[in-house]
Design an enzyme around this catalytic site. Structure first.
Site, PDB file in Angstrom:
ATOM      1  N   HIS A 218      -9.435  -0.673   3.502  1.00  0.00           N
ATOM      2  CA  HIS A 218      -8.954   0.654   3.126  1.00  0.00           C
ATOM      3  C   HIS A 218      -7.440   0.708   3.269  1.00  0.00           C
ATOM      4  O   HIS A 218      -6.876   0.145   4.214  1.00  0.00           O
ATOM      5  CB  HIS A 218      -9.615   1.705   4.028  1.00  0.00           C
ATOM      6  CG  HIS A 218      -9.388   3.100   3.551  1.00  0.00           C
ATOM      7  ND1 HIS A 218      -8.200   3.767   3.758  1.00  0.00           N
ATOM      8  CD2 HIS A 218     -10.176   3.948   2.848  1.00  0.00           C
ATOM      9  CE1 HIS A 218      -8.276   4.960   3.188  1.00  0.00           C
ATOM     10  NE2 HIS A 218      -9.465   5.098   2.645  1.00  0.00           N
ATOM     11  N   ARG A 260      -9.463   2.604  -1.716  1.00  0.00           N
ATOM     12  CA  ARG A 260     -10.404   1.471  -1.671  1.00  0.00           C
ATOM     13  C   ARG A 260     -11.055   1.292  -3.039  1.00  0.00           C
ATOM     14  O   ARG A 260     -11.023   2.196  -3.886  1.00  0.00           O
ATOM     15  CB  ARG A 260     -11.438   1.656  -0.576  1.00  0.00           C
ATOM     16  CG  ARG A 260     -12.047   3.027  -0.524  1.00  0.00           C
ATOM     17  CD  ARG A 260     -12.942   3.169   0.681  1.00  0.00           C
ATOM     18  NE  ARG A 260     -13.200   4.575   0.968  1.00  0.00           N
ATOM     19  CZ  ARG A 260     -14.329   5.050   1.412  1.00  0.00           C
ATOM     20  NH1 ARG A 260     -15.340   4.233   1.649  1.00  0.00           N
ATOM     21  NH2 ARG A 260     -14.478   6.329   1.660  1.00  0.00           N
ATOM     22  N   LYS A 263     -12.846   3.885  -5.782  1.00  0.00           N
ATOM     23  CA  LYS A 263     -12.674   5.290  -5.384  1.00  0.00           C
ATOM     24  C   LYS A 263     -11.553   5.912  -6.240  1.00  0.00           C
ATOM     25  O   LYS A 263     -10.855   5.217  -6.975  1.00  0.00           O
ATOM     26  CB  LYS A 263     -12.331   5.387  -3.890  1.00  0.00           C
ATOM     27  CG  LYS A 263     -13.399   4.871  -2.969  1.00  0.00           C
ATOM     28  CD  LYS A 263     -14.686   5.687  -2.972  1.00  0.00           C
ATOM     29  CE  LYS A 263     -14.559   7.121  -2.626  1.00  0.00           C
ATOM     30  NZ  LYS A 263     -15.058   7.515  -1.317  1.00  0.00           N
ATOM     31  N   ASP A 266      -5.314   8.949  -5.222  1.00  0.00           N
ATOM     32  CA  ASP A 266      -4.978  10.081  -4.353  1.00  0.00           C
ATOM     33  C   ASP A 266      -3.504   9.921  -3.955  1.00  0.00           C
ATOM     34  O   ASP A 266      -3.068   8.818  -3.588  1.00  0.00           O
ATOM     35  CB  ASP A 266      -5.919  10.018  -3.135  1.00  0.00           C
ATOM     36  CG  ASP A 266      -5.584  11.000  -2.022  1.00  0.00           C
ATOM     37  OD1 ASP A 266      -4.464  11.528  -1.983  1.00  0.00           O
ATOM     38  OD2 ASP A 266      -6.466  11.212  -1.153  1.00  0.00           O
ATOM     39  N   CYS A 268      -1.763  10.553  -1.380  1.00  0.00           N
ATOM     40  CA  CYS A 268      -1.355  10.063  -0.052  1.00  0.00           C
ATOM     41  C   CYS A 268      -1.292   8.536  -0.012  1.00  0.00           C
ATOM     42  O   CYS A 268      -0.530   7.957   0.767  1.00  0.00           O
ATOM     43  CB  CYS A 268      -2.267  10.593   1.056  1.00  0.00           C
ATOM     44  SG  CYS A 268      -3.956  10.010   1.012  1.00  0.00           S
ATOM     45  N   TYR A 269      -2.050   7.871  -0.899  1.00  0.00           N
ATOM     46  CA  TYR A 269      -2.017   6.396  -0.903  1.00  0.00           C
ATOM     47  C   TYR A 269      -0.721   5.867  -1.527  1.00  0.00           C
ATOM     48  O   TYR A 269      -0.458   4.670  -1.464  1.00  0.00           O
ATOM     49  CB  TYR A 269      -3.248   5.818  -1.612  1.00  0.00           C
ATOM     50  CG  TYR A 269      -4.523   6.214  -0.918  1.00  0.00           C
ATOM     51  CD1 TYR A 269      -4.690   5.975   0.442  1.00  0.00           C
ATOM     52  CD2 TYR A 269      -5.552   6.867  -1.596  1.00  0.00           C
ATOM     53  CE1 TYR A 269      -5.836   6.377   1.108  1.00  0.00           C
ATOM     54  CE2 TYR A 269      -6.704   7.264  -0.941  1.00  0.00           C
ATOM     55  CZ  TYR A 269      -6.837   7.027   0.409  1.00  0.00           C
ATOM     56  OH  TYR A 269      -7.963   7.425   1.064  1.00  0.00           O
ATOM     57  N   ASP A 386      -3.359  15.929  -3.291  1.00  0.00           N
ATOM     58  CA  ASP A 386      -4.060  14.662  -3.531  1.00  0.00           C
ATOM     59  C   ASP A 386      -4.041  14.336  -5.032  1.00  0.00           C
ATOM     60  O   ASP A 386      -3.632  13.261  -5.472  1.00  0.00           O
ATOM     61  CB  ASP A 386      -5.464  14.882  -2.937  1.00  0.00           C
ATOM     62  CG  ASP A 386      -6.568  13.986  -3.431  1.00  0.00           C
ATOM     63  OD1 ASP A 386      -6.392  13.305  -4.434  1.00  0.00           O
ATOM     64  OD2 ASP A 386      -7.656  14.012  -2.811  1.00  0.00           O
ATOM     65  N   ASP A 393      -1.209  20.541   0.633  1.00  0.00           N
ATOM     66  CA  ASP A 393      -1.300  20.590   2.098  1.00  0.00           C
ATOM     67  C   ASP A 393      -0.164  19.759   2.694  1.00  0.00           C
ATOM     68  O   ASP A 393       0.532  19.040   1.971  1.00  0.00           O
ATOM     69  CB  ASP A 393      -2.685  20.117   2.595  1.00  0.00           C
ATOM     70  CG  ASP A 393      -2.969  18.679   2.218  1.00  0.00           C
ATOM     71  OD1 ASP A 393      -2.238  17.788   2.692  1.00  0.00           O
ATOM     72  OD2 ASP A 393      -3.918  18.427   1.434  1.00  0.00           O
ATOM     73  N   HIS A 396      -0.557  15.733   2.559  1.00  0.00           N
ATOM     74  CA  HIS A 396      -0.235  15.126   1.257  1.00  0.00           C
ATOM     75  C   HIS A 396       1.248  15.309   0.912  1.00  0.00           C
ATOM     76  O   HIS A 396       1.840  14.454   0.250  1.00  0.00           O
ATOM     77  CB  HIS A 396      -1.163  15.660   0.154  1.00  0.00           C
ATOM     78  CG  HIS A 396      -2.526  15.069   0.247  1.00  0.00           C
ATOM     79  ND1 HIS A 396      -3.545  15.674   0.943  1.00  0.00           N
ATOM     80  CD2 HIS A 396      -3.014  13.863  -0.184  1.00  0.00           C
ATOM     81  CE1 HIS A 396      -4.622  14.888   0.911  1.00  0.00           C
ATOM     82  NE2 HIS A 396      -4.326  13.779   0.234  1.00  0.00           N
TER      83      HIS A 396
HETATM   84  C1  FPP Z   1      -1.088   6.332  11.469  1.00  0.00           C
HETATM   85  C2  FPP Z   1      -2.481   6.722  11.142  1.00  0.00           C
HETATM   86  C3  FPP Z   1      -3.223   7.527  12.114  1.00  0.00           C
HETATM   87  C4  FPP Z   1      -2.996   6.305   9.987  1.00  0.00           C
HETATM   88  C5  FPP Z   1      -4.290   6.690   9.410  1.00  0.00           C
HETATM   89  C6  FPP Z   1      -4.516   5.825   8.232  1.00  0.00           C
HETATM   90  C7  FPP Z   1      -5.573   6.344   7.300  1.00  0.00           C
HETATM   91  C8  FPP Z   1      -5.138   7.319   6.228  1.00  0.00           C
HETATM   92  C9  FPP Z   1      -6.806   5.898   7.374  1.00  0.00           C
HETATM   93  C10 FPP Z   1      -7.806   6.281   6.392  1.00  0.00           C
HETATM   94  C11 FPP Z   1      -9.073   6.764   6.989  1.00  0.00           C
HETATM   95  C12 FPP Z   1     -10.204   6.780   5.975  1.00  0.00           C
HETATM   96  C13 FPP Z   1     -11.310   5.823   6.109  1.00  0.00           C
HETATM   97  C14 FPP Z   1     -10.190   7.642   4.983  1.00  0.00           C
HETATM   98  C15 FPP Z   1     -11.245   7.673   3.934  1.00  0.00           C
HETATM   99  O1  FPP Z   1     -11.346   8.929   3.557  1.00  0.00           O
HETATM  100  P1  FPP Z   1     -12.117   9.323   2.215  1.00  0.00           P
HETATM  101  O2  FPP Z   1     -13.441   8.638   2.131  1.00  0.00           O
HETATM  102  O3  FPP Z   1     -12.129  10.827   2.193  1.00  0.00           O
HETATM  103  O4  FPP Z   1     -11.108   8.856   1.113  1.00  0.00           O
HETATM  104  P2  FPP Z   1     -11.210   7.750  -0.035  1.00  0.00           P
HETATM  105  O5  FPP Z   1     -12.292   8.151  -0.943  1.00  0.00           O
HETATM  106  O6  FPP Z   1      -9.870   7.833  -0.683  1.00  0.00           O
HETATM  107  O7  FPP Z   1     -11.439   6.422   0.635  1.00  0.00           O
HETATM  108 ZN    ZN Z   2      -5.258  11.862   0.411  1.00  0.00          ZN
END
Ligand code: FPP
Ligand code: ZN
Length: 456
Positions: A218, A260, A263, A266, A268-269, A386, A393, A396
């Site tokens: 991820h 990942r 998916k 977004d 934030c990535y 996002d 928010d 983001h």
């Molecule tokens: C410094 C610090 C604390 C960093 C955190 C890093 C971080 C953003 C980790 C991701 C956690 C995670 C598995 C999100 C999946 O969310 P989702 O399933 O809602 O999103 P997706 O569909 O985009 O994978």
């Molecule tokens: Zn996001």
């Protein structure tokens, strides 16, 4: 086919269509209104500052909302304001320092609010907020001695860290502990011991890094794992070729990054994956040299000096004048070639990393990512989201702006070089402050903190 028997689309397929539809509409407008291109790509700086400052005022003076995430809100808002080149007034600054001081546990670390259990994630957010505020009062409010004791207490037998007493061990915990210890100049061998084993065990068959062994790769954890490995001088233990392979394919047709495989993209990535690319770009001289070394070991190149290319020729070529900088940062990445490489000086790694040369240019489509951020994630009234259809928010807003800054400096040779206009999407007034990519702190605040904690 009879519609009653055809499979109905899954929720995520419907979401995907909605995002693609909206992105398509935005692009359609963009293409058919070429005169408006600069206007559409304009960063709404004043609106963002107003949105963020209002939020900070609403949190103060006692930051009394019922929320265990308040240090995070401070970091997301303060860091976004700093990226936009603004600072907060004295009253807001004092309120934030007082509030964060009340989150500091008597035995070290910061909780989500006053009196709450200390937690590594809120510790990272609180410390990064205080470094972003940057005054002596702010920096000296951090009790480094107790913080170090807290980190030792969170250390797990696996080499990883727990998020809190009796909490989960994961890559996030490793990054937050190591990043804070590094920037505060309290990182030592005891904290580092076996962290590299733990992170290496989280790299998956895809090439990205998972939150814990056996989970799915991820973007969030990949940034955390890679930054940690750099900060502890063990990045050579990752399979960097497959990591590059994985991360570059996470940029989608919508131009944003997904977190990942399979998916949705977004905003934030833009930082978690874009920041990972920036770290890999800076490591290029080392990766290229390693690539050559592996090729020679496989017998793809001859080491016979009569042949056209030798190991040292190729390595020299790949390092291309940057070898001294690489040596300073990547002691053990050169596998014993550097004198004294067993004596890793953790205090200089974050600082020396800034001298790294990203001569290869971005590993992703930086202009396209800027367009995704500005056209699809930017809310014209202030803040980022996002994707189209979602609400803005602070999380983001922080990570879209961090990703945008990373793109804007992606053609710069190193952190000291000025940004190149051709790296910028939209007008020059879009330019943000540069960040230190290992800590995600605005660069000049990082330098002030580095000076402060090198002295004390
Ligand atoms: C410094 C610090 C604390 C960093 C955190 C890093 C971080 C953003 C980790 C991701 C956690 C995670 C598995 C999100 C999946 O969310 P989702 O399933 O809602 O999103 P997706 O569909 O985009 O994978
Ligand atoms: Zn996001």
């Amino acid at each position: 086919m009879d519609s009653s028997t055809s499979p109905s689309p899954t929720v995520s397929q419907r979401d995907q269509c909605m995002v693609e539809g909206q992105v398509f509409q935005i692009y359609n407008y963009f293409i058919h209104n070429p005169g408006n291109q600069l206007g559409m790509l304009q960063l709404q700086r004043d609106k963002h500052i107003a949105f963020l400052t209002k939020a900070l005022r609403q949190l103060g003076p006692s930051f009394c909302t019922l929320d265990a995430n308040r240090p995070w809100l401070c970091y997301w808002i303060l860091h976004s304001i700093a990226l936009l080149g603004e600072s907060v007034d004295d009253e807001l600054e004092n309120d934030a320092i007082d509030f964060l001081s009340r989150c500091q546990d008597p035995n070290g670390g910061y909780g989500g609010g006053p009196g709450q259990m200390p937690h590594l994630a809120t510790t990272y957010a609180a410390v990064n907020s205080l470094l972003t505020l940057g005054s002596d009062k702010s920096l000296s409010s951090i009790n480094r001695h107790n913080l170090y004791q807290f980190f030792l207490r969170m250390k797990d037998a696996s080499g990883g860290f727990r998020m809190h007493d009796a909490g989960e061990v994961d890559v996030r915990a490793c990054y937050t502990a190591i990043s804070v210890a590094s920037v505060l100049n309290i990182l030592d061998h005891e904290l580092v011991q076996n962290v590299g084993n733990y992170i290496s065990s989280c790299q998956t068959y895809e090439g990205g890094i998972a939150g814990e062994p056996g989970s799915e790769a991820h973007g969030g954890y990949t940034f955390c794992g890679l930054a940690t490995m750099i900060l502890i001088d063990e990045v050579h233990r990752l399979d960097l070729t497959s990591l590059i392979d994985w991360v570059v394919f996470r940029q989608g047709v919508e131009c944003g990054f997904q977190g990942r495989t399979n998916k949705l993209v977004d905003g934030c990535y833009s930082f978690w994956q874009g920041g990972t690319c920036a770290l890999l770009q800076a490591l290029d001289p080392f990766i290229s040299a390693k690539f050559v070394q592996d090729a020679v070991e496989r017998g793809d190149y001859s080491t016979d000096s009569s042949e056209t290319a030798t190991t040292s020729d190729l390595t020299e070529h790949c390092l291309d004048g940057t070898s001294s900088q690489v040596d300073e940062t990547c002691h053990s990445t050169h596998q014993g070639q550097v004198d004294g490489c067993d004596q890793v000086d953790f205090s200089s790694i974050g600082f020396n990393f800034l001298k790294e040369c990203g001569g290869i240019g971005p590993l992703y489509h930086s202009m396209a990512l800027q367009q995704y951020i500005l056209l699809c994630c930017q809310v014209l009234d202030g803040g980022f989201r996002d994707k189209p259809g979602k609400m803005r928010d602070y999380y983001h807003t922080c990570y879209c702006l961090s990703g945008l800054s990373t793109c804007q400096y992606s053609l710069s040779k190193n952190a000291a070089s000025p940004p190149l206009p051709r790296a910028l999407s939209g007008p020059y007034s879009n330019l943000l402050e540069p960040i230190h990519p290992l800590y995600n702190i605005v660069l000049d605040r990082y330098h002030e903190a580095h000076d402060f904690f090198s002295r004390s």
